[in-house]
Design a protein around this motif. Structure first.
Motif, mmCIF file in Angstrom:
data_model
loop_
_atom_site.group_PDB
_atom_site.id
_atom_site.type_symbol
_atom_site.label_atom_id
_atom_site.label_comp_id
_atom_site.label_asym_id
_atom_site.label_seq_id
_atom_site.Cartn_x
_atom_site.Cartn_y
_atom_site.Cartn_z
ATOM 1 N N MET A 73 32.866 42.889 37.976
ATOM 2 C CA MET A 73 31.311 43.251 37.835
ATOM 3 C C MET A 73 31.030 44.093 39.057
ATOM 4 N N PHE A 74 31.895 44.318 40.066
ATOM 5 C CA PHE A 74 31.737 45.458 41.180
ATOM 6 C C PHE A 74 31.164 44.820 42.343
ATOM 7 N N SER A 75 30.726 43.311 42.242
ATOM 8 C CA SER A 75 29.991 42.724 43.331
ATOM 9 C C SER A 75 30.575 41.214 43.228
ATOM 10 N N HIS A 76 30.801 41.015 44.380
ATOM 11 C CA HIS A 76 31.538 39.471 44.406
ATOM 12 C C HIS A 76 32.660 39.063 43.759
ATOM 13 N N ASP A 77 33.261 40.241 43.083
ATOM 14 C CA ASP A 77 34.709 40.018 42.615
ATOM 15 C C ASP A 77 35.500 38.906 43.298
ATOM 16 N N VAL A 78 36.243 38.266 43.044
ATOM 17 C CA VAL A 78 37.243 37.160 43.702
ATOM 18 C C VAL A 78 38.567 37.869 43.427
ATOM 19 N N TYR A 79 39.084 38.224 44.543
ATOM 20 C CA TYR A 79 40.488 38.594 44.709
ATOM 21 C C TYR A 79 41.471 37.543 45.253
ATOM 22 N N SER A 80 42.470 37.581 44.603
ATOM 23 C CA SER A 80 43.599 36.421 44.858
ATOM 24 C C SER A 80 45.010 36.787 44.688
ATOM 25 N N MET B 124 33.621 44.305 43.742
ATOM 26 C CA MET B 124 33.325 45.799 44.183
ATOM 27 C C MET B 124 31.991 46.122 44.033
ATOM 28 N N LYS B 125 31.598 47.305 44.445
ATOM 29 C CA LYS B 125 30.296 47.737 44.575
ATOM 30 C C LYS B 125 30.080 49.063 44.102
ATOM 31 N N ALA B 126 28.804 49.492 43.588
ATOM 32 C CA ALA B 126 28.618 50.532 42.929
ATOM 33 C C ALA B 126 27.233 51.246 42.933
ATOM 34 N N THR B 127 27.129 52.562 43.118
ATOM 35 C CA THR B 127 25.736 53.072 42.737
ATOM 36 C C THR B 127 26.070 54.111 41.796
ATOM 37 N N MET B 128 25.201 54.446 41.198
ATOM 38 C CA MET B 128 25.361 55.506 40.018
ATOM 39 C C MET B 128 24.767 56.754 39.985
ATOM 40 N N GLN B 129 24.970 57.676 39.115
ATOM 41 C CA GLN B 129 24.598 59.227 39.153
ATOM 42 C C GLN B 129 23.036 59.089 39.295
ATOM 43 N N LEU B 130 22.500 58.103 38.401
ATOM 44 C CA LEU B 130 21.009 57.893 38.472
ATOM 45 C C LEU B 130 20.693 56.620 38.886
ATOM 46 N N PRO B 131 21.014 56.437 40.337
ATOM 47 C CA PRO B 131 20.972 55.192 41.014
ATOM 48 C C PRO B 131 20.000 54.168 40.612
ATOM 49 N N ILE B 132 20.432 52.973 40.153
ATOM 50 C CA ILE B 132 19.445 51.847 39.659
ATOM 51 C C ILE B 132 18.462 51.555 40.971
ATOM 52 N N THR C 178 37.480 40.671 51.772
ATOM 53 C CA THR C 178 38.580 41.301 51.637
ATOM 54 C C THR C 178 38.491 42.631 52.354
ATOM 55 N N THR C 179 37.213 43.388 52.386
ATOM 56 C CA THR C 179 37.086 44.457 53.042
ATOM 57 C C THR C 179 37.466 44.701 54.457
ATOM 58 N N LYS C 180 37.223 43.386 55.241
ATOM 59 C CA LYS C 180 37.852 43.473 56.602
ATOM 60 C C LYS C 180 39.193 42.522 56.626
ATOM 61 N N GLY D 97 34.131 40.436 33.547
ATOM 62 C CA GLY D 97 33.984 38.879 33.084
ATOM 63 C C GLY D 97 35.133 38.322 32.903
ATOM 64 N N ARG D 98 36.431 39.131 33.328
ATOM 65 C CA ARG D 98 37.468 38.629 33.122
ATOM 66 C C ARG D 98 38.442 38.356 34.417
ATOM 67 N N ASN D 99 39.454 37.570 34.463
ATOM 68 C CA ASN D 99 40.453 37.472 35.534
ATOM 69 C C ASN D 99 41.680 38.179 35.148
ATOM 70 N N VAL D 100 42.034 39.343 35.715
ATOM 71 C CA VAL D 100 43.090 40.197 35.327
ATOM 72 C C VAL D 100 44.007 40.126 36.665
ATOM 73 N N CYS D 101 45.477 40.148 36.279
ATOM 74 C CA CYS D 101 46.394 40.168 37.305
ATOM 75 C C CYS D 101 47.597 41.088 36.993
ATOM 76 N N HIS D 102 48.366 41.350 38.067
ATOM 77 C CA HIS D 102 49.305 42.533 38.058
ATOM 78 C C HIS D 102 50.103 42.441 39.177
ATOM 79 N N THR D 103 51.527 42.247 38.907
ATOM 80 C CA THR D 103 52.568 42.428 39.737
ATOM 81 C C THR D 103 52.322 43.503 41.004
#
Length: 356
Positions: free
Chosen positions: A249-256, A1-9, A272-274, A224-230
């Motif tokens: 980490m909101f960047s280069h997360d691995v979806y499976s 995932m990707k993010a920018t913040m209220q006070l963008p880094i 996965t966006t496309k 930092g974790r791999n979490v799953c859900h049905t």
């Protein structure tokens, strides 16, 4: 995932050049305990963090700024890339969700023309734990701007270009040519421009309300974790498929997606966006996770006006509409994703992923 913040880094990263004037850098090997931690998690070589020491104190904002000389790589058209790291004097808290004290930027540098831009930005806690990794928008990555002379960024770029010249002495690209000092001027915003800003914020918030609803159950990503859900089936009942998100980490997360604990299709968030294609039981399948973005909490017309004023103090010459587009984009965060698993007959399963 990707993010920018209220006070963008990355907005901070780009603004430093205009807020803090500096001089020629001097190399001093870092003795920080984080000196063995590269900014890029994919980097296989030991980092060589070297301080960029301007002739003025970095306080009260930074305690130090560094460049990883071993991160310097050759790019296209004589350009190079390099990672820099800034350590803030005080904890930065751009939102209620998290805080950080270390910022890292991946620079794209054209030494010969004295230009640079940022490709990505990391934020870390004091112990080095990665909080977020945020790629810059594509249009921003392509928009190289002049390196301000006698600035903190010029000190960092000087180190990177000198290392490139040392690494590849036969190439002609790495002599640094910084243009004469640009006199910073700020053109006041007109009433029409301020009205456009107000309209853009209202339209963005209305769009966010229409596009951001999530449907339970939800997969909540965790750093930092791999979490799953049905996943839910097309009929709304639980399906045999599980969706997993690794890293969080909101960047280069691995979806499976997996069945019985065995993954059969996976890819990073960008792909996965496309949508990514695979085969399951001899049937073509597709996993698509479309990002859900919204304007960061606390962003006001004054926030956008300030960002535009910073751009106007640079040497970039862009239209107001482009300034507004950039300012809005750098204050947008990704709060989740809508994921669907499909085959040739249509949607097989779906699940929404939300930020931690």
């Amino acid at each position: 995932m990707k993010a920018t913040m209220q006070l963008p880094i990355f907005r901070i990263t780009f603004s430093i050049a205009f807020l803090w004037l500096s001089g020629i850098s001097h190399a001093a090997q870092s003795a920080d305990p984080l000196s063995t931690l590269p900014a890029d998690s994919q980097q296989t070589t030991q980092p060589q963090w070297v301080k960029a020491v301007p002739p003025y104190s970095l306080e009260p904002l930074f305690s130090k700024a560094e460049v990883d000389l071993n991160s310097v790589k050759q790019g296209d058209n004589g350009q190079i890339t390099a990672w820099e790291r800034d350590t803030y004097e005080k904890i930065q808290q751009p939102s209620t969700d998290y805080a950080f004290q270390i910022g890292e930027a991946h620079y794209l540098i054209d030494c010969n023309d004295g230009k640079y831009t940022a490709l990505a930005v990391n934020t870390r806690r004091t112990n080095g734990d990665l909080v977020k990794s945020v790629p810059m928008p594509e249009f921003a990555q392509k928009n190289l701007t002049d390196v301000p002379p006698d600035s903190l960024i010029s000190a960092e770029v000087t180190l990177a270009c000198a290392q490139a010249k040392k690494n590849w002495p036969g190439d002609r690209y790495y002599d640094l040519h910084i243009k004469p000092k640009h006199v910073a001027t700020s053109t006041p915003l007109t009433s029409q421009e301020k009205e456009k800003i107000d309209q853009a914020i209202v339209q963005r918030k209305e769009s966010d309300k229409r596009n951001t609803p999530f449907v339970a159950p939800l997969l909540t990503a965790q750093n930092g974790r791999n979490v799953c859900h049905t996943m839910n089936g097309a009929d709304g009942n639980p399906s045999p498929y599980e969706l997993c998100d690794a890293q969080g980490m909101f960047s280069h997360d691995v979806y499976s997606v997996r069945v019985g604990g065995i993954p059969f299709i996976q890819g990073i968030d960008d792909t996965t966006t496309k949508g990514i294609d695979g085969v399951f039981h001899d049937t073509p399948i597709r996993l698509q996770c479309e990002p859900v973005n919204q304007l960061a909490d606390g962003v006001t017309n004054k926030t956008i006006e300030g960002a535009i004023q910073v751009d106007r103090m640079s040497s970039k010459k862009i239209s107001f509409d482009d300034e507004l587009k950039f300012a809005i984009a750098t204050n947008v965060i990704e709060i989740g994703r809508h994921c669907t698993l499909s085959n040739t007959d249509g949607v097989m399963a779906k699940l929404d992923v939300v930020s931690p």
